[in-house]
Design a protein around this motif. Structure first.
Motif, short mmCIF file in Angstrom:
data_model
loop_
_atom_site.label_atom_id
_atom_site.label_comp_id
_atom_site.label_asym_id
_atom_site.label_seq_id
_atom_site.Cartn_x
_atom_site.Cartn_y
_atom_site.Cartn_z
N ILE A 7 -37.06 -11.78 -12.89
CA ILE A 7 -37.77 -10.76 -13.45
C ILE A 7 -36.62 -9.62 -13.51
O ILE A 7 -36.02 -9.39 -12.76
N VAL A 8 -36.78 -8.91 -14.66
CA VAL A 8 -35.79 -7.80 -15.17
C VAL A 8 -36.66 -6.49 -15.53
O VAL A 8 -37.54 -6.38 -16.17
N GLY A 9 -36.42 -5.47 -14.29
CA GLY A 9 -37.12 -4.24 -14.82
C GLY A 9 -36.46 -3.34 -15.82
O GLY A 9 -35.02 -3.11 -15.81
N VAL A 10 -37.11 -3.40 -16.80
CA VAL A 10 -36.47 -2.48 -18.17
C VAL A 10 -36.92 -0.95 -18.33
O VAL A 10 -38.41 -1.04 -18.23
N ASP A 11 -36.17 -0.20 -18.53
CA ASP A 11 -36.46 0.88 -19.07
C ASP A 11 -35.62 1.49 -20.20
O ASP A 11 -34.87 0.45 -20.83
N SER A 12 -35.67 2.57 -20.78
CA SER A 12 -34.91 3.05 -22.09
C SER A 12 -33.45 3.37 -21.78
O SER A 12 -32.71 3.63 -22.63
N ALA A 35 -38.51 -9.79 -19.25
CA ALA A 35 -38.34 -8.12 -19.20
C ALA A 35 -39.44 -7.47 -18.93
O ALA A 35 -40.49 -7.44 -19.90
N VAL A 36 -39.64 -6.54 -17.74
CA VAL A 36 -40.79 -5.93 -17.61
C VAL A 36 -40.54 -4.31 -17.56
O VAL A 36 -39.55 -3.86 -16.95
N SER A 37 -41.66 -3.73 -18.11
CA SER A 37 -41.53 -2.36 -18.15
C SER A 37 -42.78 -1.91 -17.32
O SER A 37 -43.84 -2.11 -17.81
N ASP A 95 -37.59 -16.18 -8.81
CA ASP A 95 -36.26 -16.61 -7.98
C ASP A 95 -35.32 -15.41 -7.92
O ASP A 95 -34.39 -15.51 -7.36
N GLY A 96 -35.60 -14.43 -8.51
CA GLY A 96 -34.84 -13.12 -8.52
C GLY A 96 -35.40 -11.92 -9.27
O GLY A 96 -36.19 -12.25 -9.95
N LEU A 97 -35.00 -10.88 -8.85
CA LEU A 97 -35.34 -9.49 -9.51
C LEU A 97 -34.06 -8.76 -9.59
O LEU A 97 -33.17 -8.73 -9.11
N VAL A 98 -34.04 -8.31 -11.21
CA VAL A 98 -32.63 -7.59 -11.47
C VAL A 98 -32.97 -6.50 -11.98
O VAL A 98 -34.07 -6.14 -12.78
#
Length: 138
Positions: A7-12, A35-37, A95-98
């Motif tokens: 899981i990847v936290g994505v912003d601008s 890719a999660v916002s 399995d991971g959070l980035v």
């Protein structure tokens, strides 16, 4: 070996882009990067559609700038809620959070944002914090 789900936290921000790039580059073949916002905003009438649409475009744009490694599937998602708790809940089975770190500091000490602090304290999977790409000084 079982495929990984990251899981990847994505912003601008550049930090969000760096986190997404790192996750795609470090996920093994057959893995999935999501890719999660997280959108916690609503109009005065309670509508989230306009904000979700903007977030979806932002995630799509970020994905367009990332070169996918062979065999890594990249998905996108926009969720409603508070960023820290929402990312921790979503990463519960991952399995991971980035996450990307903006690089703020005071007196030589790195200042972590509230989302990163929450995720580091509450996530049940490994959390990777990626610094924003440093800009070259001319």
């Amino acid at each position: 070996m079982e495929a990984r789900r990251i899981i990847v936290g994505v912003d601008s921000s550049a930090a969000g882009a760096a986190a997404l790039e790192w996750a795609v580059r470090h996920t093994q073949q057959g893995g999935v990067v999501i890719a999660v916002s997280v959108c916690g905003m609503r109009t005065p009438e309670g509508n989230v559609d306009v904000f979700h649409s903007a977030r979806s475009r932002m995630v799509r744009d970020a994905l367009g700038r990332v070169t996918s490694a062979g065999g890594v599937r990249v998905e996108q998602s926009v969720l409603d809620g508070e960023p820290g708790p929402t990312l921790v809940e979503l990463a519960g089975e991952a399995d991971g959070l980035v996450l990307g770190r903006h690089g703020y500091s005071r007196g030589g000490i790195t200042i972590l944002g509230s989302v990163i602090r929450h995720c580091l304290e509450h996530a049940t999977c490994p959390v990777v914090v990626v610094p924003a790409a440093r800009q070259q000084v001319a």
